[in-house]
Design a protein around this motif. Sequence first.
Motif, PDB file in Angstrom:
ATOM      1  N   GLU A 107       3.531  -4.399 -10.696  1.00  0.00           N
ATOM      2  CA  GLU A 107       3.970  -4.783 -12.036  1.00  0.00           C
ATOM      3  C   GLU A 107       5.475  -4.977 -12.094  1.00  0.00           C
ATOM      4  O   GLU A 107       5.967  -5.915 -12.737  1.00  0.00           O
ATOM      5  N   ASN A 108       6.214  -4.110 -11.427  1.00  0.00           N
ATOM      6  CA  ASN A 108       7.665  -4.236 -11.442  1.00  0.00           C
ATOM      7  C   ASN A 108       8.140  -5.431 -10.633  1.00  0.00           C
ATOM      8  O   ASN A 108       9.139  -6.076 -10.989  1.00  0.00           O
ATOM      9  N   LEU A 109       7.445  -5.739  -9.545  1.00  0.00           N
ATOM     10  CA  LEU A 109       7.775  -6.961  -8.808  1.00  0.00           C
ATOM     11  C   LEU A 109       7.612  -8.173  -9.711  1.00  0.00           C
ATOM     12  O   LEU A 109       8.464  -9.059  -9.742  1.00  0.00           O
ATOM     13  N   ALA A 110       6.511  -8.208 -10.449  1.00  0.00           N
ATOM     14  CA  ALA A 110       6.253  -9.333 -11.352  1.00  0.00           C
ATOM     15  C   ALA A 110       7.307  -9.413 -12.453  1.00  0.00           C
ATOM     16  O   ALA A 110       7.628 -10.508 -12.930  1.00  0.00           O
ATOM     17  N   ASP A 111       7.843  -8.272 -12.848  1.00  0.00           N
ATOM     18  CA  ASP A 111       8.860  -8.237 -13.892  1.00  0.00           C
ATOM     19  C   ASP A 111      10.222  -8.708 -13.398  1.00  0.00           C
ATOM     20  O   ASP A 111      11.023  -9.234 -14.175  1.00  0.00           O
ATOM     21  N   LYS A 137     -14.398   3.756   6.401  1.00  0.00           N
ATOM     22  CA  LYS A 137     -14.932   3.450   5.076  1.00  0.00           C
ATOM     23  C   LYS A 137     -13.843   3.595   4.024  1.00  0.00           C
ATOM     24  O   LYS A 137     -12.900   4.359   4.166  1.00  0.00           O
ATOM     25  N   PHE A 138     -14.027   2.868   2.947  1.00  0.00           N
ATOM     26  CA  PHE A 138     -13.087   2.964   1.830  1.00  0.00           C
ATOM     27  C   PHE A 138     -13.178   4.343   1.182  1.00  0.00           C
ATOM     28  O   PHE A 138     -14.263   4.840   0.889  1.00  0.00           O
ATOM     29  N   VAL A 139     -12.026   4.968   0.990  1.00  0.00           N
ATOM     30  CA  VAL A 139     -11.951   6.251   0.288  1.00  0.00           C
ATOM     31  C   VAL A 139     -10.945   6.076  -0.843  1.00  0.00           C
ATOM     32  O   VAL A 139      -9.797   5.695  -0.607  1.00  0.00           O
ATOM     33  N   SER A 140     -11.368   6.338  -2.054  1.00  0.00           N
ATOM     34  CA  SER A 140     -10.495   6.093  -3.200  1.00  0.00           C
ATOM     35  C   SER A 140      -9.388   7.133  -3.299  1.00  0.00           C
ATOM     36  O   SER A 140      -9.556   8.287  -2.922  1.00  0.00           O
ATOM     37  N   ASP A 141      -8.262   6.718  -3.790  1.00  0.00           N
ATOM     38  CA  ASP A 141      -7.145   7.616  -4.087  1.00  0.00           C
ATOM     39  C   ASP A 141      -6.442   7.055  -5.312  1.00  0.00           C
ATOM     40  O   ASP A 141      -5.583   6.188  -5.212  1.00  0.00           O
ATOM     41  N   ASP A 142      -6.839   7.547  -6.475  1.00  0.00           N
ATOM     42  CA  ASP A 142      -6.356   6.988  -7.732  1.00  0.00           C
ATOM     43  C   ASP A 142      -4.846   7.131  -7.896  1.00  0.00           C
ATOM     44  O   ASP A 142      -4.188   6.248  -8.449  1.00  0.00           O
ATOM     45  N   LYS A 143      -4.294   8.228  -7.406  1.00  0.00           N
ATOM     46  CA  LYS A 143      -2.855   8.459  -7.561  1.00  0.00           C
ATOM     47  C   LYS A 143      -2.064   7.414  -6.783  1.00  0.00           C
ATOM     48  O   LYS A 143      -1.085   6.855  -7.284  1.00  0.00           O
ATOM     49  N   LEU A 144      -2.482   7.142  -5.567  1.00  0.00           N
ATOM     50  CA  LEU A 144      -1.781   6.157  -4.758  1.00  0.00           C
ATOM     51  C   LEU A 144      -1.945   4.757  -5.331  1.00  0.00           C
ATOM     52  O   LEU A 144      -1.025   3.946  -5.278  1.00  0.00           O
ATOM     53  N   PHE A 145      -3.102   4.473  -5.904  1.00  0.00           N
ATOM     54  CA  PHE A 145      -3.304   3.159  -6.502  1.00  0.00           C
ATOM     55  C   PHE A 145      -2.398   2.980  -7.715  1.00  0.00           C
ATOM     56  O   PHE A 145      -1.839   1.898  -7.924  1.00  0.00           O
ATOM     57  N   GLU A 146      -2.230   4.009  -8.505  1.00  0.00           N
ATOM     58  CA  GLU A 146      -1.358   3.910  -9.673  1.00  0.00           C
ATOM     59  C   GLU A 146       0.085   3.659  -9.250  1.00  0.00           C
ATOM     60  O   GLU A 146       0.813   2.913  -9.904  1.00  0.00           O
ATOM     61  N   VAL A 196       0.011 -10.378  -1.462  1.00  0.00           N
ATOM     62  CA  VAL A 196      -1.251 -10.512  -0.739  1.00  0.00           C
ATOM     63  C   VAL A 196      -2.087  -9.248  -0.909  1.00  0.00           C
ATOM     64  O   VAL A 196      -1.653  -8.147  -0.562  1.00  0.00           O
ATOM     65  N   GLY A 197      -3.300  -9.415  -1.453  1.00  0.00           N
ATOM     66  CA  GLY A 197      -4.256  -8.318  -1.524  1.00  0.00           C
ATOM     67  C   GLY A 197      -3.974  -7.283  -2.601  1.00  0.00           C
ATOM     68  O   GLY A 197      -3.193  -7.495  -3.533  1.00  0.00           O
ATOM     69  N   LYS A 198      -4.667  -6.154  -2.481  1.00  0.00           N
ATOM     70  CA  LYS A 198      -4.495  -4.968  -3.312  1.00  0.00           C
ATOM     71  C   LYS A 198      -4.701  -5.193  -4.801  1.00  0.00           C
ATOM     72  O   LYS A 198      -3.962  -4.667  -5.638  1.00  0.00           O
ATOM     73  N   CYS A 199      -5.676  -6.007  -5.134  1.00  0.00           N
ATOM     74  CA  CYS A 199      -6.071  -6.216  -6.541  1.00  0.00           C
ATOM     75  C   CYS A 199      -4.949  -6.766  -7.402  1.00  0.00           C
ATOM     76  O   CYS A 199      -4.944  -6.581  -8.628  1.00  0.00           O
ATOM     77  N   ALA A 200      -3.992  -7.446  -6.792  1.00  0.00           N
ATOM     78  CA  ALA A 200      -2.849  -7.952  -7.562  1.00  0.00           C
ATOM     79  C   ALA A 200      -3.294  -8.909  -8.656  1.00  0.00           C
ATOM     80  O   ALA A 200      -2.713  -8.929  -9.747  1.00  0.00           O
ATOM     81  N   ASP A 201      -4.324  -9.720  -8.372  1.00  0.00           N
ATOM     82  CA  ASP A 201      -4.810 -10.648  -9.400  1.00  0.00           C
ATOM     83  C   ASP A 201      -5.318  -9.897 -10.621  1.00  0.00           C
ATOM     84  O   ASP A 201      -5.108 -10.307 -11.761  1.00  0.00           O
ATOM     85  N   TYR A 202      -5.973  -8.766 -10.391  1.00  0.00           N
ATOM     86  CA  TYR A 202      -6.522  -7.959 -11.488  1.00  0.00           C
ATOM     87  C   TYR A 202      -5.404  -7.209 -12.223  1.00  0.00           C
ATOM     88  O   TYR A 202      -5.374  -7.174 -13.458  1.00  0.00           O
ATOM     89  N   ILE A 203      -4.497  -6.645 -11.469  1.00  0.00           N
ATOM     90  CA  ILE A 203      -3.394  -5.877 -12.053  1.00  0.00           C
ATOM     91  C   ILE A 203      -2.526  -6.759 -12.960  1.00  0.00           C
ATOM     92  O   ILE A 203      -2.076  -6.328 -14.021  1.00  0.00           O
ATOM     93  N   THR A 236       0.820  -1.202   0.000  1.00  0.00           N
ATOM     94  CA  THR A 236       0.000   0.000   0.000  1.00  0.00           C
ATOM     95  C   THR A 236       0.851   1.248   0.000  1.00  0.00           C
ATOM     96  O   THR A 236       0.507   2.239  -0.645  1.00  0.00           O
ATOM     97  N   LEU A 237       1.976   1.173   0.728  1.00  0.00           N
ATOM     98  CA  LEU A 237       2.970   2.241   0.779  1.00  0.00           C
ATOM     99  C   LEU A 237       2.414   3.556   1.320  1.00  0.00           C
ATOM    100  O   LEU A 237       2.677   3.887   2.453  1.00  0.00           O
ATOM    101  N   ALA A 238       1.706   4.295   0.532  1.00  0.00           N
ATOM    102  CA  ALA A 238       1.256   5.606   0.995  1.00  0.00           C
ATOM    103  C   ALA A 238      -0.247   5.701   1.122  1.00  0.00           C
ATOM    104  O   ALA A 238      -0.798   6.788   1.148  1.00  0.00           O
ATOM    105  N   SER A 239      -0.900   4.579   1.185  1.00  0.00           N
ATOM    106  CA  SER A 239      -2.344   4.595   1.372  1.00  0.00           C
ATOM    107  C   SER A 239      -2.649   4.847   2.827  1.00  0.00           C
ATOM    108  O   SER A 239      -1.764   5.116   3.638  1.00  0.00           O
ATOM    109  N   GLN A 240      -3.888   4.677   3.203  1.00  0.00           N
ATOM    110  CA  GLN A 240      -4.290   4.921   4.578  1.00  0.00           C
ATOM    111  C   GLN A 240      -3.647   3.940   5.539  1.00  0.00           C
ATOM    112  O   GLN A 240      -3.615   4.180   6.741  1.00  0.00           O
ATOM    113  N   MET A 241      -3.105   2.828   5.037  1.00  0.00           N
ATOM    114  CA  MET A 241      -2.483   1.846   5.915  1.00  0.00           C
ATOM    115  C   MET A 241      -0.982   2.065   6.077  1.00  0.00           C
ATOM    116  O   MET A 241      -0.339   1.333   6.804  1.00  0.00           O
TER     117      MET A 241
END
Length: 210
Positions: A99-103, A83-92, A110-117, A38-43
């Motif tokens: 993606e770079n880990l996968a590369d 509650k969930f609050v979106s932050d598109d910049k942090l998600f990007e 674990v988590g964070k939509c990795a399956d979708y990404i 998550t790095l700079a998300s709310q967590m």
Amino acid sequence: MENYVVTFARGFGTGGKEIASKLAKELGIHCYENRILTLASQMSGLDEKLFQEVNEKMRSNGGFSSFLKGLPRAKSYISRNEKFVSDDKLFEYQKQIIENLADTESCVIVGKCADYILRGRPNIVSIYIEAPRDFCVKRTMEHMGVTEDVATATIVHTDKFRADYYKYYTHGNYWTNPVNYDLTINSEKVGIEDSVKLIKDYMKIKGIIK
């Protein structure tokens, strides 16, 4: 062997993180959990100054493992009833890390939509861990040292947060959809150790590991 990634989505209290950690240990690869990715998300609790330096650090010879290990830990964990609050910049930013880990390496995420990404990439195995509520409540009570009411509320709020997060960033997909994953495992019925074995057996069938 090319890099491979095992992604995990899991209901709170199912033991999904433990299964992911044990799998990574047995495979001899890193396991990246929510708090790190998550790095700079709310967590995360990281300040903006770090982000200004991130791209340079990512290009360093140390790679992602050393980069992530150097990050400060979160000072506080997310409030379970927030509650969930979106932050598109942090998600990007997080998406770039995944993606770079996968590369660059084989790993468990674990988590964070990795399956979708990482959808559509070769050598990706996506796992969803679920279990009956009673099992999750009991496990949460034991691991967190809380009452049944607190455990139940924690599960409800955390899973709601995860579901809302997933739905928003996957553009309407839902988190528990079995079509998203290679395997959906009931951790109460299968057990922690056998869940790890089951995933490894599947990876062997797919030719990802020997």
